[in-house]
Design a protein around this motif. Structure first.
Motif, PDB file in Angstrom:
ATOM      1  N   ASN A  17       0.825  -1.212   0.000  1.00  0.00           N
ATOM      2  CA  ASN A  17       0.000   0.000   0.000  1.00  0.00           C
ATOM      3  C   ASN A  17       0.858   1.261   0.000  1.00  0.00           C
ATOM      4  O   ASN A  17       0.558   2.241  -0.687  1.00  0.00           O
ATOM      5  CB  ASN A  17      -0.929   0.006   1.214  1.00  0.00           C
ATOM      6  CG  ASN A  17      -2.011  -1.056   1.118  1.00  0.00           C
ATOM      7  OD1 ASN A  17      -2.412  -1.427   0.003  1.00  0.00           O
ATOM      8  ND2 ASN A  17      -2.480  -1.553   2.248  1.00  0.00           N
ATOM      9  N   VAL A  22       0.860   4.172  -2.774  1.00  0.00           N
ATOM     10  CA  VAL A  22       0.602   5.598  -2.515  1.00  0.00           C
ATOM     11  C   VAL A  22       1.709   6.466  -3.090  1.00  0.00           C
ATOM     12  O   VAL A  22       1.456   7.490  -3.742  1.00  0.00           O
ATOM     13  CB  VAL A  22       0.451   5.831  -0.994  1.00  0.00           C
ATOM     14  CG1 VAL A  22       0.422   7.327  -0.686  1.00  0.00           C
ATOM     15  CG2 VAL A  22      -0.811   5.168  -0.473  1.00  0.00           C
ATOM     16  N   GLN A  59       1.480   6.474  -6.896  1.00  0.00           N
ATOM     17  CA  GLN A  59       0.389   7.310  -7.398  1.00  0.00           C
ATOM     18  C   GLN A  59       0.689   8.799  -7.209  1.00  0.00           C
ATOM     19  O   GLN A  59       0.355   9.617  -8.066  1.00  0.00           O
ATOM     20  CB  GLN A  59      -0.906   6.927  -6.673  1.00  0.00           C
ATOM     21  CG  GLN A  59      -1.429   5.539  -7.042  1.00  0.00           C
ATOM     22  CD  GLN A  59      -2.647   5.142  -6.219  1.00  0.00           C
ATOM     23  OE1 GLN A  59      -3.019   5.831  -5.267  1.00  0.00           O
ATOM     24  NE2 GLN A  59      -3.260   4.016  -6.586  1.00  0.00           N
ATOM     25  N   ASP A  60       1.354   9.154  -6.062  1.00  0.00           N
ATOM     26  CA  ASP A  60       1.710  10.562  -5.844  1.00  0.00           C
ATOM     27  C   ASP A  60       2.709  11.039  -6.897  1.00  0.00           C
ATOM     28  O   ASP A  60       2.583  12.154  -7.425  1.00  0.00           O
ATOM     29  CB  ASP A  60       2.298  10.721  -4.440  1.00  0.00           C
ATOM     30  CG  ASP A  60       2.644  12.162  -4.138  1.00  0.00           C
ATOM     31  OD1 ASP A  60       1.727  12.990  -4.082  1.00  0.00           O
ATOM     32  OD2 ASP A  60       3.849  12.456  -3.967  1.00  0.00           O
TER      33      ASP A  60
END
Length: 740
Positions: free
Chosen positions: A413, A417, A420-421
């Motif tokens: 996860n 994150v 994706q950032d």
């Protein structure tokens, strides 16, 4: 404390007194004395400055103004690499430094092609003053200078940029966000072009820097995305492999948004929950069947099985009970009409007995069925308990594996994150690169000036005049400073322990001629000043009255002998008798001051206890006694006892006795002999004796407890005086007295 009440210890501590400070008005008096030097220095410096200022070429200035700290495109959600925070004072100074950088100057030079501009080319082709001096020196000594290498285009461009930087002034007043760009050249159009080019180059530089920063951030993000993608893929693969390896198969394939996958229910969890529910149900059914079985056993012991709810509610039992009731009613009816042996009675009784047996058999069967139900329920509870225990062990093992699974999923996860950032930032910076604008606005462009801006000749002339006057003033003060010796009565009074009795102007010619002229009715300022001093000693305050006066000085050559003889001559001028005792055993010069030689002694007076030779009537009413004539070659100091005997013998015959002694700083004669006199008069030569020397002389006299009557400033010139002394001598001129 005034000068008349100074303690004998004054001046011995070495500490300066308030009287030693020069008053402010002293500066103006010094300038008045050296006014010619002030004028010459001022004119000598101001005239070349005027000539130079008049030859200065006019220049033109043009100013462009820009304001920093504004935003042309606002993207608040971007990172710091592509957005600038609000500008503060440090930021403004940074932008000023950017405008002053050589990069901007070089860009403007290239944009305007200033390398070929005549004004800049002339500056580059002009030989500097230092180089011209070196060439002149080399030429003077016959040294051939090395040939200068030609400038490369790059070097000429760099040199032109340096010249341009000197012609452009970048300023911020510190109270606003406005920066002014001022160009100063010999051509008005060039000044405007340079100022505007500086602003354009600044905007272009800032825009390029921001775009470059955006692309650098883009490249950095692009470099980081690939390893982040691989990291995410490996993390997800590790999660799936661990789940399959440990049999952690989720019972639900779809989860609520935001719920971690590790929180999903597995198949074993679902089975364990169902088994627990079935076990609870089976245990409840078992307890119920046990209760019914216990009730049956109790009814069997009590013979009340027929009253059991299961028996009563059984349809067959109810039917048999109905039959039994009908048969019982028939038997009862027959018993009233027939005998017991009646076949019909017997048949009815047999049928009733049969029904009772059936009810008993059915009741036994129901009780046996309840017992069997209890056994079946017990078997089911045992089976379910065993299954629950097995599933519980399986779930425990799965929970332990879930801990590791959650760690793997957390890593996955986190990687997701970050990935994706970075993807979002990469998309933003990709669209932002074409929208970058510098955080500044051009308020006004430079316009061609209508007239020249300078040089400010009037201001320069005023500054040159002021500087020349300051130099003239400094020269006067320096000239006065380097002059040694006391030059005014105020300076003489500032020496601790001294009071100025008067000043004596310088005179020309022989001393005898002045007094002969005075006897003939033609007096002079010199004679009158001596008369003023003698009047103080004869008729002044008791502090100054004296008959036997010792005259000395701090150093030789100050005119003490001439003053001693003149003081005696003024007494003779008033028809009094005066005696000058020459106590300088090393260099007797009292007779020499009058241009006379040693005369024979006159034995008409009782001088049996006196030593030396007496010269009578060397001047009207003046006798000179030489204690150690030059021919005797006796350099011993005159002793106080010897002087006392001389004064005892001669004092009754003279109205004034003046002792001429050696200088104090060289010999102790004056300090030792002062005890035999009424006081000492210190002779100070104008412009020769310094205050430090006088202070040291006074310290020696105070060490011997000598009484100092005062001081006399001698050989005062007509020029170079302060206003007070000048006015005093001017009075004598008004009376027609000669001052020299």
């Amino acid at each position: 404390m005034n000068q008349l009440q100074l303690s004998p210890l004054a001046g011995l501590s070495g500490m300066p007194t308030d009287s030693q400070h020069v008053p402010p008005t002293q500066v103006f008096r010094i300038l008045g004395r050296h006014r010619l030097a002030v004028v010459l220095v001022t004119v000598g410096m101001f005239a070349p400055a005027v000539a130079f200022i008049e030859t200065m070429k006019p220049y033109y200035t043009a100013t462009a103004m820009l304001m920093v700290g504004t935003r042309q495109a606002s993207f608040r959600d971007l990172q710091a690499t592509v957005s600038t925070p609000d500008i503060d004072a440090v930021g403004i100074n940074t932008q000023v430094g950017v405008l002053r950088s050589s990069t901007i100057a070089r860009a403007v030079t290239e944009r305007l092609n200033l390398v070929d501009d005549p004004e800049f080319r002339k500056v580059l082709d002009t030989v500097p003053l230092k180089a011209r001096i070196v060439l002149a020196v080399q030429k003077l000594f016959g040294i051939a200078p090395p040939p200068a290498p030609p400038m490369t285009p790059t070097a000429r461009l760099q040199a032109t940029a340096l010249v341009l930087a000197d012609k452009v002034n970048i300023l911020n007043d510190g109270r606003s966000y406005i920066i002014t760009i001022t160009a100063k050249t010999d051509n008005p159009a060039s000044s405007a072009r340079i100022a505007n080019a500086y602003a354009d180059a600044y905007f272009e530089s800032r825009r390029h820097m921001k775009v470059a920063a955006t692309w650098r951030a883009n490249a950095l993000l692009d470099e980081q995305i690939v390893p982040l993608r691989e990291r995410l893929r490996h993390a997800e693969q590790a999660v799936e492999a661990f789940r399959e390896q440990n049999g952690l198969i989720s019972a639900r394939l779809e989860h609520m948004p935001g719920t971690p996958e590790a929180d999903a229910t597995t198949v074993a969890d679902e089975q364990l929950m169902r088994m627990n529910q079935e076990l609870v149900t089976a245990q409840a059914a078992l307890e119920e069947k046990r209760a019914r079985y216990s009730e049956v056993r109790t009814a069997e012991r009590n013979g009340t099985v027929g009253n059991l709810p299961d028996v009563v509610s059984a349809p067959l039992i109810q039917q048999l009970q109905n039959q039994q009731a009908q048969l019982s009613s028939r038997v009862s009816s027959l018993s009233r009409s027939v005998l017991d042996g009646n076949p019909e009675m017997q048949a009815a009784q047999a049928a009733a007995a049969q029904v009772r047996r059936q009810i008993g058999a059915e009741t036994a069967r129901i009780a046996d069925s309840i017992a069997k139900d209890v056994s079946g329920a017990q078997a089911r509870v045992a089976a379910l308990s065993h299954a629950v225990d097995s599933l519980q062990k399986q779930v425990t093992a799965e929970n332990q594996a879930n801990v590791t699974l959650r760690q793997l999923e957390s890593e996955a996860n986190a990687a997701r994150v970050v990935y994706q950032d970075y993807l979002g930032r990469f998309a933003q910076t990709s669209t932002q690169a074409q929208l970058q604008e510098p955080e500044a606005e051009l308020i006004s462009r430079a316009e061609i000036p209508l007239g020249f801006s300078g040089p400010p000749r009037t201001q320069y002339l005023a500054i040159a005049l002021l500087f020349s006057m300051l130099c003239g003033t400094g020269a006067a003060l320096l000239a006065d400073r380097i002059r040694k010796g006391i030059r005014s009565t105020s300076q003489l009074d500032s020496v601790p322990g001294l009071f100025t009795l008067g000043m004596v102007p310088v005179f020309n010619g022989a001393l005898v001629r002045h007094y002969r002229s005075a006897a003939a009715g033609v007096s002079s300022a010199y004679v009158e000043t001596i008369e003023n001093i003698r009047s103080i000693l004869c008729f002044g305050h008791s502090r100054f009255r004296a008959k036997v006066v010792l005259v000395t000085s701090a150093r030789p050559g100050e005119g003490k002998t001439t003053f001693a003889v003149s003081l005696a001559a003024n007494a003779g001028r008033d028809l009094q008798r005066a005696l000058v005792i020459d106590c300088d055993s090393r260099n007797p010069s009292a007779l020499g001051a009058l241009g006379k030689t040693d005369q024979a002694s006159d034995n008409s007076l009782p001088v049996s206890v006196a030593t030396g030779r007496l010269a009578r009537d060397v001047m009207p009413g003046v006798d000179i006694l030489t204690m150690r004539p030059p021919g005797e070659r006796n350099y011993a100091m005159v002793s106080p006892m010897e002087l006392s005997r001389v004064l005892t013998q001669f004092s009754p015959h003279y109205d004034m006795i003046v002792l001429d002694t050696p200088p104090i700083l060289a010999f102790p004669d004056a300090a030792v002999l002062a005890q035999q006199t009424d006081g000492i008069v210190m002779v100070v030569k104008w412009g020769l004796t310094g205050s430090m020397e006088l202070t040291e002389a006074m310290r020696i006299l105070h060490a011997y407890d000598a009484r100092v009557l005062g001081s006399v400033l001698t050989q005062v010139p007509a020029r170079g005086l302060e206003s007070a002394e000048k006015r005093q001598l001017g009075i004598y001129r008004q009376y027609g007295l000669l001052t020299s």
